[in-house]
Design an enzyme around this catalytic site. Structure first.
Site, mmCIF file in Angstrom:
data_model
loop_
_atom_site.group_PDB
_atom_site.id
_atom_site.type_symbol
_atom_site.label_atom_id
_atom_site.label_comp_id
_atom_site.label_asym_id
_atom_site.label_seq_id
_atom_site.Cartn_x
_atom_site.Cartn_y
_atom_site.Cartn_z
ATOM 1 N N LYS A 30 -40.865 -8.339 -63.462
ATOM 2 C CA LYS A 30 -40.203 -7.592 -64.543
ATOM 3 C C LYS A 30 -38.717 -7.329 -64.298
ATOM 4 O O LYS A 30 -37.920 -7.399 -65.236
ATOM 5 C CB LYS A 30 -40.930 -6.261 -64.784
ATOM 6 C CG LYS A 30 -42.337 -6.445 -65.328
ATOM 7 C CD LYS A 30 -42.995 -5.112 -65.606
ATOM 8 C CE LYS A 30 -44.476 -5.290 -65.882
ATOM 9 N NZ LYS A 30 -45.159 -4.047 -66.228
ATOM 10 N N ASP A 65 -43.326 -1.396 -72.164
ATOM 11 C CA ASP A 65 -44.148 -0.513 -71.316
ATOM 12 C C ASP A 65 -43.878 0.972 -71.557
ATOM 13 O O ASP A 65 -44.803 1.783 -71.612
ATOM 14 C CB ASP A 65 -43.860 -0.783 -69.829
ATOM 15 C CG ASP A 65 -44.494 -2.072 -69.331
ATOM 16 O OD1 ASP A 65 -45.528 -2.475 -69.872
ATOM 17 O OD2 ASP A 65 -43.936 -2.664 -68.391
HETATM 18 N N1 NAP Z 1 -51.775 0.693 -67.441
HETATM 19 C C1 NAP Z 1 -50.739 -0.101 -67.437
HETATM 20 O O1 NAP Z 1 -50.417 -0.758 -68.435
HETATM 21 C C2 NAP Z 1 -49.910 -0.195 -66.189
HETATM 22 C C3 NAP Z 1 -48.604 -0.722 -66.257
HETATM 23 C C4 NAP Z 1 -47.845 -0.796 -65.075
HETATM 24 C C5 NAP Z 1 -48.396 -0.346 -63.873
HETATM 25 N N2 NAP Z 1 -49.667 0.160 -63.856
HETATM 26 C C6 NAP Z 1 -50.257 0.657 -62.605
HETATM 27 O O2 NAP Z 1 -49.355 1.554 -62.006
HETATM 28 C C7 NAP Z 1 -49.427 1.462 -60.591
HETATM 29 C C8 NAP Z 1 -48.042 1.235 -59.991
HETATM 30 O O3 NAP Z 1 -47.534 -0.007 -60.422
HETATM 31 P P1 NAP Z 1 -46.040 -0.473 -60.034
HETATM 32 O O4 NAP Z 1 -45.777 -1.688 -60.817
HETATM 33 O O5 NAP Z 1 -45.110 0.685 -60.113
HETATM 34 O O6 NAP Z 1 -46.235 -0.860 -58.487
HETATM 35 P P2 NAP Z 1 -45.140 -0.734 -57.320
HETATM 36 O O7 NAP Z 1 -43.762 -0.973 -57.839
HETATM 37 O O8 NAP Z 1 -45.665 -1.597 -56.219
HETATM 38 O O9 NAP Z 1 -45.224 0.812 -56.855
HETATM 39 C C9 NAP Z 1 -46.357 1.297 -56.175
HETATM 40 C C10 NAP Z 1 -46.304 2.811 -56.088
HETATM 41 O O10 NAP Z 1 -47.488 3.263 -55.411
HETATM 42 C C11 NAP Z 1 -47.116 3.926 -54.188
HETATM 43 N N3 NAP Z 1 -48.056 3.567 -53.132
HETATM 44 C C12 NAP Z 1 -48.557 2.337 -52.860
HETATM 45 N N4 NAP Z 1 -49.377 2.401 -51.797
HETATM 46 C C13 NAP Z 1 -49.388 3.686 -51.378
HETATM 47 C C14 NAP Z 1 -50.041 4.382 -50.320
HETATM 48 N N5 NAP Z 1 -50.869 3.748 -49.457
HETATM 49 N N6 NAP Z 1 -49.835 5.707 -50.190
HETATM 50 C C15 NAP Z 1 -49.018 6.366 -51.046
HETATM 51 N N7 NAP Z 1 -48.359 5.765 -52.075
HETATM 52 C C16 NAP Z 1 -48.543 4.444 -52.232
HETATM 53 C C17 NAP Z 1 -45.733 3.395 -53.878
HETATM 54 O O11 NAP Z 1 -45.083 4.299 -53.005
HETATM 55 P P3 NAP Z 1 -43.824 3.803 -52.114
HETATM 56 O O12 NAP Z 1 -42.636 3.860 -53.046
HETATM 57 O O13 NAP Z 1 -43.761 4.779 -51.025
HETATM 58 O O14 NAP Z 1 -44.123 2.404 -51.674
HETATM 59 C C18 NAP Z 1 -45.122 3.337 -55.277
HETATM 60 O O15 NAP Z 1 -44.787 4.612 -55.747
HETATM 61 C C19 NAP Z 1 -50.412 0.324 -60.290
HETATM 62 O O16 NAP Z 1 -51.675 0.892 -60.044
HETATM 63 C C20 NAP Z 1 -50.448 -0.463 -61.569
HETATM 64 O O17 NAP Z 1 -51.695 -1.112 -61.752
HETATM 65 C C21 NAP Z 1 -50.415 0.239 -64.990
#
Ligand code: NAP
Length: 308
Positions: free
Chosen positions: A77, A134
């Site tokens: 993205k 989004d």
């Molecule tokens: N429903 C929808 O349409 C939709 C759309 C987009 C995303 N999502 C969901 O939203 C979530 C985040 O997506 P993203 O694209 O933002 O992913 P991302 O950029 O990889 O960010 C991941 C987030 O989760 C945290 N995290 C990951 N592992 C962790 C752990 N072991 N302990 C604590 N924090 C942890 C990260 O913290 P750090 O910054 O410390 O790494 C960061 O804040 C995912 O579950 C995704 O499936 C859903």
């Protein structure tokens, strides 16, 4: 449910797709193909695992093959922003593209979405316009599923990755009065807070858990995707009884441990399926210029993700 195979593929069939890496988990083809069939469009929606280093080539290939549009998911993205010929206000505002529309140049000099060209017309020049659906999708889901009103509200947001950053900026833009940010890597939350202070000074943003209650808690971390994951928040520092509503962006599993606990604590709860649905319905509208068949797409999504 429309039969997506009722109409055979032929030489006039047009294509759209999702690019991700990996992409096998994607529910978008099921949702979009049901929507396309309901609209009676001779289009198909595909899924491709595109490595990030080949994103540009894959986008150019789709443009050369006169695709109608492409959706982008993790990890494309932000990378795609630089690759677009034009950015819609939504993509400029949030710094990320999840929907690409291919547009052809008309003889009178205006660019028209390829999805709206007749099958016989052959544009000589094609460009890519990037959108982000989004952020609007999140707010639509919060309003419709939780009855949430942004203006003047207090929100606790967990996560400052790609989805967390866009959610934080959008919530501030919508008029949230107080936003509390918590993330494992607090430097990332601090950077998001700085961005909000610069762009939306009317929103008071604080790092860490709030004292007292919030109207809404949003989980934008990936904690909850796996059964063994811990909760995305520390319940000794913020008991869930203090949240009016809880939204988990995760939709698989349907009920994360966070949502189960929040429901027991008496909160209104919803998972991320609505957000996924509305980013898709908006993309289809951007490509086709027609209202999306929302209920058909919702049913297809539910059936694909939960089996009914
Ligand atoms: N429903 C929808 O349409 C939709 C759309 C987009 C995303 N999502 C969901 O939203 C979530 C985040 O997506 P993203 O694209 O933002 O992913 P991302 O950029 O990889 O960010 C991941 C987030 O989760 C945290 N995290 C990951 N592992 C962790 C752990 N072991 N302990 C604590 N924090 C942890 C990260 O913290 P750090 O910054 O410390 O790494 C960061 O804040 C995912 O579950 C995704 O499936 C859903």
């Amino acid at each position: 449910m429309p039969d997506v195979f009722a109409r055979p593929i032929d030489a006039s069939t047009r294509y759209c797709a999702v690019y991700g890496f990996p992409v096998r988990h994607s529910a978008s083809p099921a949702m979009h193909n049901a929507g396309l069939a309901a609209l009676g469009l001779n289009w198909r929606y595909l899924a491709f695992a595109v490595p990030p280093v080949q994103l540009q080539e894959a986008l150019r290939g789709a443009a050369a093959m006169r695709f109608v549009g492409v959706n982008l998911t993790v990890p494309h993205k932000v990378l795609a922003v630089e690759m677009m010929d034009v950015l819609d206000a939504s993509a400029r505002l949030w710094g990320a593209v999840n929907t690409v529309r291919f547009e052809g140049l008309r003889a009178d000099g205006h660019w028209e979405p390829l999805g709206q060209w007749s099958a016989e017309a052959e544009p000589e020049q094609v460009r890519m316009q990037g959108f982000n659906t989004d952020a609007d999708a999140l707010v639509q889901a919060l309003q419709e599923e939780l009855g949430w009103q942004a203006k003047g509200s207090r929100v606790l947001l967990l996560g400052a990755g790609g989805a967390g950053r866009v959610a934080a900026l959008k919530l501030a833009a919508e008029g949230v009065a107080q936003l509390f940010l918590v993330n494992r890597t607090m430097e990332k939350a601090a950077a998001v807070a700085e961005e909000i202070r610069a762009r939306y000074p009317g929103c008071a943003v604080t790092l860490g858990y709030p004292e007292g209650t919030v109207d809404l808690l949003v989980n934008a971390t990936s904690l909850g995707l796996r059964a063994e994951d811990p909760l995305p928040l520390d319940p000794t520092r913020f008991p869930l009884e203090r949240a009016g509503a809880v939204y988990d962006m995760i939709y698989r599993p349907a009920e994360t441990p966070l949502l189960a606990r929040a429901a027991r604590a008496g909160c209104r709860v919803a998972n991320g399926l609505g957000m996924l649905l509305y980013q898709g319905t908006r993309a289809l509208e951007i490509w086709s210029g027609r209202p999306a068949p929302v209920e058909v797409m919702r049913r297809a999504l539910r059936e694909h993700v939960y089996g009914g």
